[in-house]
Design an enzyme around this catalytic site. Structure first.
Site, PDB file in Angstrom:
ATOM      1  N   LYS A  14       0.831  -1.211   0.000  1.00 17.54           N
ATOM      2  CA  LYS A  14       0.000   0.000   0.000  1.00 17.54           C
ATOM      3  C   LYS A  14       0.861   1.255   0.000  1.00 17.54           C
ATOM      4  CE  LYS A  14      -2.392  -1.302   3.721  1.00 17.54           C
ATOM      5  NZ  LYS A  14      -2.021  -2.707   3.964  1.00 17.54           N
ATOM      6  N   ARG A  89      -9.800   0.389   8.951  1.00 12.95           N
ATOM      7  CA  ARG A  89      -9.391  -0.991   9.184  1.00 12.95           C
ATOM      8  C   ARG A  89     -10.421  -1.777   9.978  1.00 12.95           C
ATOM      9  NH1 ARG A  89      -3.479  -0.194   8.671  1.00 12.95           N
ATOM     10  NH2 ARG A  89      -2.448  -2.206   8.690  1.00 12.95           N
ATOM     11  N   ARG A 128      11.316  -6.998   4.093  1.00  7.63           N
ATOM     12  CA  ARG A 128      11.525  -5.570   4.347  1.00  7.63           C
ATOM     13  C   ARG A 128      11.993  -5.304   5.775  1.00  7.63           C
ATOM     14  NH1 ARG A 128       5.324  -3.152   4.647  1.00  7.63           N
ATOM     15  NH2 ARG A 128       4.952  -3.869   6.766  1.00  7.63           N
ATOM     16  N   ARG A 134      11.359  -1.966  11.103  1.00  3.98           N
ATOM     17  CA  ARG A 134      10.149  -1.782  11.899  1.00  3.98           C
ATOM     18  C   ARG A 134      10.017  -2.878  12.939  1.00  3.98           C
ATOM     19  NH1 ARG A 134       5.187  -0.771   7.815  1.00  3.98           N
ATOM     20  NH2 ARG A 134       4.120  -1.852   9.512  1.00  3.98           N
ATOM     21  N   ARG A 146      -0.910 -10.020  12.946  1.00  2.00           N
ATOM     22  CA  ARG A 146      -1.418  -8.982  12.044  1.00  2.00           C
ATOM     23  C   ARG A 146      -2.278  -9.601  10.943  1.00  2.00           C
ATOM     24  NH1 ARG A 146       4.121  -6.320  10.731  1.00  2.00           N
ATOM     25  NH2 ARG A 146       3.004  -5.059   9.198  1.00  2.00           N
TER      26      ARG A 146
HETATM   27  P1  ATP Z   1       1.516  -2.014   4.390  1.00  2.00           P
HETATM   28  O1  ATP Z   1       2.737  -2.808   4.508  1.00  2.00           O
HETATM   29  O2  ATP Z   1       0.617  -2.517   3.246  1.00  2.00           O
HETATM   30  O3  ATP Z   1       1.766  -0.557   4.245  1.00  2.00           O
HETATM   31  P2  ATP Z   1       1.007  -2.653   7.202  1.00  2.00           P
HETATM   32  O4  ATP Z   1      -0.234  -3.281   7.768  1.00  2.00           O
HETATM   33  O5  ATP Z   1       2.217  -3.489   7.197  1.00  2.00           O
HETATM   34  O6  ATP Z   1       0.632  -2.189   5.730  1.00  2.00           O
HETATM   35  P3  ATP Z   1       0.713  -0.072   8.529  1.00  2.00           P
HETATM   36  O7  ATP Z   1      -0.493   0.251   7.718  1.00  2.00           O
HETATM   37  O8  ATP Z   1       1.826   0.883   8.487  1.00  2.00           O
HETATM   38  O9  ATP Z   1       1.389  -1.434   8.086  1.00  2.00           O
HETATM   39  O10 ATP Z   1       0.201  -0.286  10.038  1.00  2.00           O
HETATM   40  C1  ATP Z   1       1.059  -0.665  11.090  1.00  2.00           C
HETATM   41  C2  ATP Z   1       0.259  -0.898  12.374  1.00  2.00           C
HETATM   42  O11 ATP Z   1      -0.331   0.356  12.808  1.00  2.00           O
HETATM   43  C3  ATP Z   1      -0.940  -1.849  12.248  1.00  2.00           C
HETATM   44  O12 ATP Z   1      -0.567  -3.200  12.362  1.00  2.00           O
HETATM   45  C4  ATP Z   1      -1.822  -1.366  13.432  1.00  2.00           C
HETATM   46  O13 ATP Z   1      -1.360  -1.868  14.660  1.00  2.00           O
HETATM   47  C5  ATP Z   1      -1.613   0.144  13.420  1.00  2.00           C
HETATM   48  N1  ATP Z   1      -2.646   0.801  12.611  1.00  2.00           N
HETATM   49  C6  ATP Z   1      -2.456   1.405  11.401  1.00  2.00           C
HETATM   50  N2  ATP Z   1      -3.618   1.869  10.910  1.00  2.00           N
HETATM   51  C7  ATP Z   1      -4.579   1.542  11.813  1.00  2.00           C
HETATM   52  C8  ATP Z   1      -5.983   1.726  11.876  1.00  2.00           C
HETATM   53  N3  ATP Z   1      -6.675   2.311  10.892  1.00  2.00           N
HETATM   54  N4  ATP Z   1      -6.653   1.275  12.978  1.00  2.00           N
HETATM   55  C9  ATP Z   1      -6.004   0.694  13.966  1.00  2.00           C
HETATM   56  N5  ATP Z   1      -4.678   0.465  13.976  1.00  2.00           N
HETATM   57  C10 ATP Z   1      -3.966   0.884  12.922  1.00  2.00           C
HETATM   58 MG    MG Z   2       1.958   1.079   5.241  1.00  2.00          MG
END
Ligand code: ATP
Ligand code: MG
Length: 188
Positions: A14, A89, A128, A134, A146
């Site tokens: 994303k 989410r 990554r 991270r 997750r």
């Molecule tokens: P991507 O790799 O596709 O960018 P991702 O799920 O690895 O997505 P992030 O979107 O950066 O990573 O989110 C990291 C963490 O931040 C999530 O696992 C969650 O704990 C928290 N988080 C992010 N957005 C939300 C949300 N809308 N509601 C609740 N928690 C969130």
């Molecule tokens: Mg992200």
């Protein structure tokens, strides 16, 4: 104003695709994950509370991210719209977004979902982890949580947006440029 949502499981790409989309359509890219990581780096109280949840593979409370989105909408000017990455989410967040937009007579324009299978999620996030460092990418248990959180709380949004005629999906398993082209085609 355009209000696009970039949807998909963790590690779908994303963030990578959001940059190209935001540039092409003059959108403000809002990543709730990045905003939360900024709070963590700054050592704020919110950041401290969020870090515990994020590093456990759980979501932070709806009110926290809803507030972040509302304050962005209110403060960002001179764009043609917003590109939401990682929000909503949960169903509660999706309803809150609809209400927030409705106050301004606006609606969600479209949801673009980048789909990859669970096996690829693990592979990509582990890949990554080295580069980006991270904390929530570092352990397999967190990655698995997750994925479980995504299936339980986020996946139901697909039906929510399908019912409203907003949902579009692209195959996220290919090369970055191919996925980008597929997304652009869905947005014309
Ligand atoms: P991507 O790799 O596709 O960018 P991702 O799920 O690895 O997505 P992030 O979107 O950066 O990573 O989110 C990291 C963490 O931040 C999530 O696992 C969650 O704990 C928290 N988080 C992010 N957005 C939300 C949300 N809308 N509601 C609740 N928690 C969130
Ligand atoms: Mg992200």
């Amino acid at each position: 104003m355009k209000y696009y949502i970039l949807f998909g499981p963790p590690g779908a790409g994303k963030g990578t695709q959001a940059m190209a989309m935001a540039q092409k359509f003059n959108l403000c890219h809002v990543s709730t994950g990045e905003l939360l990581r900024a709070e963590i780096s700054a050592g704020t109280e919110l950041g401290l509370r969020a870090a515990a949840l994020i590093n456990d593979g759980k979501l932070v409370p709806d009110e926290v991210v809803e507030g972040m989105i509302a304050s962005r909408f209110a403060s960002v000017k001179n764009v043609d719209g917003f590109l939401l990455d990682g929000f909503p989410r949960t169903l509660k967040q999706a309803e809150a977004l609809d209400e927030l937009l409705d106050e301004d007579g606006e609606v969600v324009t479209a949801v673009v979902s980048i789909m990859i299978p669970d096996s690829m999620i693990v592979e990509r996030i582990q890949g990554r982890a080295m580069k980006e460092g991270r904390a929530d990418d570092a352990s397999l248990a967190t990655i698995q949580n997750r994925i479980d959180t995504y299936h339980a709380q986020t996946e139901p949004l697909i039906a929510y947006y399908k019912a409203r005629g907003k949902y579009r999906e692209v195959d996220g398993t290919g090369a970055i440029e191919d996925v980008r082209e597929a997304i652009f085609k869905k947005l014309v």
